[in-house]
Design an enzyme around this catalytic site. Structure first.
Site, PDB file in Angstrom:
ATOM      1  N   SER A 101      39.773  47.478  48.398  1.00  0.00           N
ATOM      2  CA  SER A 101      39.618  48.823  48.891  1.00  0.00           C
ATOM      3  C   SER A 101      39.127  49.750  47.920  1.00  0.00           C
ATOM      4  CB  SER A 101      40.856  49.386  49.794  1.00  0.00           C
ATOM      5  OG  SER A 101      40.472  50.764  49.904  1.00  0.00           O
ATOM      6  N   TYR A 143      49.281  51.139  48.900  1.00  0.00           N
ATOM      7  CA  TYR A 143      48.236  50.565  49.527  1.00  0.00           C
ATOM      8  C   TYR A 143      47.048  50.301  48.245  1.00  0.00           C
ATOM      9  CZ  TYR A 143      44.012  49.867  52.185  1.00  0.00           C
ATOM     10  OH  TYR A 143      42.774  49.324  52.873  1.00  0.00           O
ATOM     11  N   LYS A 160      45.925  46.506  46.928  1.00  0.00           N
ATOM     12  CA  LYS A 160      44.523  46.103  46.970  1.00  0.00           C
ATOM     13  C   LYS A 160      44.084  45.881  45.622  1.00  0.00           C
ATOM     14  CE  LYS A 160      43.539  46.672  51.330  1.00  0.00           C
ATOM     15  NZ  LYS A 160      43.291  45.062  52.231  1.00  0.00           N
ATOM     16  N   SER A 208      37.403  51.248  61.613  1.00  0.00           N
ATOM     17  CA  SER A 208      38.649  50.604  62.159  1.00  0.00           C
ATOM     18  C   SER A 208      39.697  51.175  62.491  1.00  0.00           C
ATOM     19  CB  SER A 208      38.732  49.275  61.057  1.00  0.00           C
ATOM     20  OG  SER A 208      39.404  49.831  59.785  1.00  0.00           O
ATOM     21  N   HIS A 224       9.436  44.294   1.489  1.00  0.00           N
ATOM     22  CA  HIS A 224       9.650  43.570   0.347  1.00  0.00           C
ATOM     23  C   HIS A 224       8.613  43.975  -0.537  1.00  0.00           C
ATOM     24  CE1 HIS A 224      12.717  41.559   2.458  1.00  0.00           C
ATOM     25  NE2 HIS A 224      11.467  40.996   3.473  1.00  0.00           N
TER      26      HIS A 224
END
Length: 737
Positions: free
Chosen positions: A149, A162, A166, A196, A516
């Site tokens: 989460s 929680y 998670k 949900s 060089h």
């Protein structure tokens, strides 16, 4: 072609509604047999009902799909998996989705609030996944999804319980991804945002309605399909958007010096630098993480300055470099042809300081000499044309600024004396690309042929300043490593002067870099005047060894390795210090006037006069460790198969005595029923351990822990250092004296 799950058996926990229901319906629609698990509890974990799971099963069956319901708690993981086995005979996919909420501010969170969340989310996912694991392992296929989460990733007020659970699921998933890889069991983590029962308590109703579960399910199905090779990933998903997350780490600062204390005031004073994410690295494994600390220990031990970053962070951002190792590694550069006569051989010899003042040099300077030969280190000249001709710029995944490329290390191995004229063909391959934080290292392997005969092999280690930070490994087992000289006075020292025109002369052998020769170009690179080619110093050191230890016989010269540490100004004197260890001559080259080391970790391997090999080591000779290895060998004969199952690795051992390598052993606990070998062994070691005979015995007796020995510098490892955790199995359990 659509993704099918025909024949696959899927368990979805918490599938009575929301995301779980959507997953179950989607899998079933594509042919999977689904176990719909739901305890039927409320959002806080109270109550129990079969209605939710039964309803989803009915939906699936009504559409012609296959499904059964399970009403057990995820804490009864074995029962959930048994439901799948009883109904469908196997288990292929587990989606750990079940969850509850008991939101409280931290100070109001009770023991029950904390424990219930951990039990359902973290412990439940562990128990269900563990119950499925051996079934997946035996069938060599498995896919596991963990549901984390945003609260676990970022934290959220009122969700301490929680959030902890998670993020714990992410840690569990990362380890399962590692342990399951060889069994084709992949484990990934999602952090979904969708409407949900759990989100409706913290989101406005219109937002809950808009964030539909069907916008999350496609990611879950892809991650669970056999075609998907993603493993150990973390994804945020919702509203039709998917993003992958990874860790980022600042370059940090070293706050201590050898033999001096580290103080909180030093932390305070360097705080801004500690927290500066410029040129941040992106470690992906615990090995990469630990390597940084090992690097710090090495840097402090060698006297590195306080404040120096472990990777000496560069001023250029890593994102500016278009480096993609996945595209670059293995790419072949266009073949290059190098035609030459004896003139080039003589010009090279003059370029690396040979002179008619020394009669021994005539065999390399006069084509009419009865033993006229080409200097062995001339082998770098035909191979470097593959780089000088611009072939590296054609490699996909190496979009780099070539003005920021430095020559870091060089390895040359000869398979026969170089011809004094002819045409040589060089074929170059990108062997590896490493992220050193402050820059990138490109390992370029070049094989040079005369006709079909392999004449020599070169490995160029090129450092691209400011091109680091693309987040891959720091080290490679393909690299030819430099080696430190013995801790004693050198056996021979040669001092040789370069001339003011040394670089001007050496460049005629093919290295036309204006650094060089052109003062203004050198000034742009931060140098007061043009500097000598590193490969010119390389040639000086190589011929010093050839004369001192091989009687100027090119046929005895096998290989040379150097790391370029500091530049040399033409006109300065080179002091080459040499230590003979068998047929290996360790070398260190300094500027005599300043004492600066210019070639470090260097060595030359010679062929013995009787065809010996520099790899031949003196074995044994009164070492206490001989007894232990003899006992290990006896135990392998008795319990080899059991040890192979427990260890599954090849350990190389280099035992030293008085600072010198005294014995070499290989314990093969990966192949067959195990074996023990003394001396060189054909099977490549997964990890090689160097330790003195005395300290080895202290480890065996239990007086010195392997980890403590490692961090104190008494035990050195190269390869997969995490295998040190299995040393106790080998040394303590099976080699008791």
């Amino acid at each position: 072609m659509s993704l099918s799950f025909n024949g696959r058996v899927v368990l979805v926990t918490g599938a009575g509604g929301g995301l779980g229901r959507e997953y179950a319906l989607a899998f079933a629609a594509r042919g999977a047999s689904v176990v719909v698990n739901d305890l039927g509890a409320d959002t806080k974990g109270g109550g129990k009902s079969s209605a939710a799971a039964d309803k989803v099963v009915e939906e699936i069956r009504a559409k012609g799909g296959k499904a059964v319901a399970n009403y057990d708690s995820v804490e009864d993981g074995e029962k959930l998996i048994q439901s799948a086995l009883d109904a469908f005979g196997r288990i292929d996919i587990v989606v750990n989705n079940a969850g509850i909420l008991r939101d409280r501010s931290f100070v109001r969170t009770s023991d029950l609030d904390w424990d219930l969340i951990q039990r359902v989310h973290l412990r439940g996912s562990f128990l269900v996944s563990r119950a499925a694991w051996n079934h997946m392992k035996n069938q060599n296929f498995g896919r596991i999804i963990m549901t984390a989460s945003a609260a676990g990733i970022y934290g959220n007020f009122g969700q301490a319980n929680y959030s902890a659970a998670k993020l714990g699921m992410l840690g569990l998933a990362n380890t399962l991804a590692i342990e399951g890889r060889k069994y084709n069991i992949h484990c990934n983590t999602i952090a979904p945002i969708a409407g949900s029962r759990l989100t409706e308590t913290v989101m406005p109703p219109d937002l809950v309605a808009s964030l539909k579960p069907e916008y999350v399910a496609p990611l879950v199905l892809w991650l669970c399909h056999e075609q998907c090779q993603e493993n150990g990933g973390l994804f945020e998903v919702g509203a039709g958007w998917i993003g992958k997350l990874r860790w980022e780490r600042s370059q940090g600062r070293i706050l201590r010096q050898k033999s001096k204390p580290m103080t909180p005031e030093a932390v305070r004073d360097q705080w801004d630098e500690i927290c500066d994410f410029t040129n941040a690295t992106k470690p992906t494994t615990i090995q990469e993480s630990l390597a940084s600390f090992v690097n710090v220990l090495s840097q402090v031990e060698s006297g590195g300055e306080v404040g120096a970053n472990p990777a000496a962070a560069s001023a250029s951002a890593a994102s500016d470099a278009g480096i993609n190792p996945t595209l670059a590694v293995g790419q072949k550069l266009p073949s290059s042809s190098f035609s030459y006569t004896h003139t080039q051989c003589i010009l090279y010899a003059l370029g690396v300081g040979m002179s008619t003042k020394d009669p021994d040099h005539l065999r390399f300077l006069y084509e009419g000499h009865p033993d006229f030969s080409c200097l062995p280190t001339f082998g770098v000249i035909p191979s470097q044309s593959s780089i000088m001709d611009g072939g590296l710029s054609s490699v996909p995944g190496l979009d780099i600024d070539f003005t920021r490329v430095l020559h870091g290390e060089q390895y040359l191995e000869l398979y026969r004396p170089l011809p004094t004229s002819g045409e040589l063909i060089s074929e170059a391959t990108v062997a590896d690309v490493l992220d050193k934080g402050s820059g990138a290292v490109i390992l370029l392997d070049v094989n040079t042929y005369s006709g079909k005969e392999l004449v020599c092999y070169n490995q160029f280690s090129l450092f691209v300043v400011g091109a680091g930070g693309f987040g891959v490994k720091r080290n490679s087992d393909k690299a030819k490593p430099p080696l430190p000289p013995p801790n004693r006075a050198p056996d021979a020292v040669v001092i040789d002067s370069t001339t003011r025109d040394q670089a001007a002369l050496y460049r005629l052998s093919g290295d036309w870099n204006p650094l060089h020769i052109d003062p203004s170009f050198a000034a742009m690179g931060g140098f007061k005047k043009p500097i000598l080619h590193g490969l010119c110093s390389f040639g000086f050191a190589g011929r010093h060894v050839l004369k001192r230890f091989a009687d100027n016989d090119p046929s005895r010269f096998k290989a040379i390795k150097v790391r370029f540490a500091k530049p040399v100004s033409p006109g300065q004197s080179l002091q080459t210090e040499m230590w003979k260890e068998g047929n290996r001559i360790h070398i260190q080259c300094k500027v005599k006037e300043t004492g600066d080391v210019v070639l470090a970790g260097a060595y030359v391997d010679l062929h013995g006069t009787s065809g010996g090999s520099p790899e031949t080591l003196p074995q044994g000779g009164g070492l206490q460790s001989e007894l232990v290895f003899a006992e290990i060998g006896r135990r392998i004969k008795d319990l080899g198969s059991e040890l192979v199952k427990k260890v599954n690795a090849v350990f190389g051992w280099e035992i030293t005595k008085d600072g010198k390598k005294a014995a070499q052993w290989t314990i093969d606990l990966k192949n067959g029923s195990g074996s023990l070998h003394k001396g060189p062994y054909k099977e490549k070691a997964d990890v090689t351990i160097t330790i003195s005979d005395e300290d080895f015995m202290e480890v065996v007796k239990g007086n010195l822990m392997p980890q403590k020995a490692f961090f104190s510098g008494k035990l050195k490892m190269r390869g997969d250092i995490m295998l040190s955790q299995k040393l106790e199995v080998i040394l303590k359990d099976y080699a008791k004296l």
